[in-house]
Enzyme design. Sequence first.
Site, PDB file in Angstrom:
ATOM      1  N   CYS A 184      -8.495  -1.986   7.763  1.00 19.61           N
ATOM      2  CA  CYS A 184      -7.078  -1.972   7.365  1.00 19.61           C
ATOM      3  C   CYS A 184      -6.599  -0.559   7.036  1.00 19.61           C
ATOM      4  CB  CYS A 184      -6.834  -2.897   6.171  1.00 19.61           C
ATOM      5  SG  CYS A 184      -6.886  -4.642   6.642  1.00 19.61           S
ATOM      6  N   HIS A 244      -1.441  -5.610   1.915  1.00 21.93           N
ATOM      7  CA  HIS A 244      -2.629  -6.471   1.828  1.00 21.93           C
ATOM      8  C   HIS A 244      -2.242  -7.777   1.134  1.00 21.93           C
ATOM      9  CE1 HIS A 244      -5.970  -3.395   2.566  1.00 21.93           C
ATOM     10  NE2 HIS A 244      -6.343  -4.461   3.249  1.00 21.93           N
ATOM     11  N   GLU A 273       0.827  -1.204   0.000  1.00 24.82           N
ATOM     12  CA  GLU A 273       0.000   0.000   0.000  1.00 24.82           C
ATOM     13  C   GLU A 273       0.867   1.262   0.000  1.00 24.82           C
ATOM     14  OE1 GLU A 273      -3.024  -0.163  -0.591  1.00 24.82           O
ATOM     15  OE2 GLU A 273      -3.607  -2.200  -0.032  1.00 24.82           O
ATOM     16  N   ARG A 306     -18.471  -1.035   4.601  1.00 24.72           N
ATOM     17  CA  ARG A 306     -19.528  -1.727   3.843  1.00 24.72           C
ATOM     18  C   ARG A 306     -20.200  -2.779   4.703  1.00 24.72           C
ATOM     19  NH1 ARG A 306     -18.962  -5.846   0.707  1.00 24.72           N
ATOM     20  NH2 ARG A 306     -16.687  -5.722   0.631  1.00 24.72           N
TER      21      ARG A 306
HETATM   22  N1  PCA Z   1      -8.785  -6.984   6.130  1.00 20.86           N
HETATM   23  C1  PCA Z   1      -9.773  -5.936   6.329  1.00 20.86           C
HETATM   24  C2  PCA Z   1      -9.789  -5.677   7.813  1.00 20.86           C
HETATM   25  C3  PCA Z   1      -9.079  -6.821   8.436  1.00 20.86           C
HETATM   26  C4  PCA Z   1      -8.416  -7.518   7.314  1.00 20.86           C
HETATM   27  O1  PCA Z   1      -7.630  -8.472   7.422  1.00 20.86           O
HETATM   28  C5  PCA Z   1      -9.514  -4.711   5.470  1.00 20.86           C
HETATM   29  O2  PCA Z   1      -8.921  -4.840   4.373  1.00 20.86           O
HETATM   30  O3  PCA Z   1      -9.885  -3.606   5.844  1.00 20.86           O
END
Ligand code: PCA
Length: 218
Positions: A147, A170, A84, A94
Site C-alpha cells: 500500500c 486505509h 494517509e 514483513r
Molecule cells: N493492504 C496491504 C497491501 C494490500 C492491502 O490491501 C498494505 O497495507 O500494504
Amino acid sequence: MGTSLPRILLTGFDPFGGEHLNPSWEAVRSLYGQRLGGHLIVARQLPTEFAGSLRVLKAALREVAPAIVLGVGQAGGRHQLSIERVAINVQDARIPDNAGAQPLDEPVIAGGPAAYFSTLPIKAMLAALHAQGLPAEISNSAGTYVCNHIAYAMLHLAAKRRGMRAGFIHIPFLPEQAARRHGAASMAQADVERALRIALRTAAGTTLDHRLGAGALD
Ligand code: PCA
C-alpha cells in the site's frame, strides 16, 4: 461510461495474507460507474504485488487519465478509516507479496525523494467524515508494504502530471474478517462505501485544505 466528465480513479487490492477477500476491493468495486461531485468513478483492482501493482496502476492512469486518484487498502489492525498523510520511499515487506517477492529496505523509486505528502485535502476529508458520524483519523504512516509502495508511486506520478491529485486511505477489516480474531476492530462495508463517497466528494470540491489539528503525539 462514455461521458466527458472528469474521472476519479479508485483502486482496491486483491486478498493477501491468507484472507479470502480484501475489503478495499469490495468497497471500491461497488462505487464503480457512480457519479460524484461532477466526476465519474472508475475502479481498478491492483494485485497485492510490488511490481504487478505498479504495472496495473500505470496502465490505468494512461487509460483513465483521472483528475483524482485515490488508493484504498486493508489495514487489518486499524480501528478507524485512516486518511494517509504521507508515503515513504521504502519497501520493507514483513510477509512476501502475492507473487512471492519480499523486498527489504529497497526504494520504491530509486533516486526518488524520501517521501511525498498526499495532495488531497486530508483535513477537509477528515472533518467531512466526522460531521457524518464516521470514525476516521489522519495516519502518518501507510506502512512499508504494497500500500505504501502504491501510494508513493501515485504521488510520484502525480507530481509529474499536471492536474492530477492523489491520496490513499486505509480501511479496517470487514466484520466477517474481524469475527475470526479476538478483539479485532471492523467497519461495515456500507459505512466504508459511504465514507469513500464523502471523502471523494470533499476532495473533488476542495482545493484549499482546512486548517485543523489532527496530529499525533506518538
Ligand atoms: N493492504 C496491504 C497491501 C494490500 C492491502 O490491501 C498494505 O497495507 O500494504
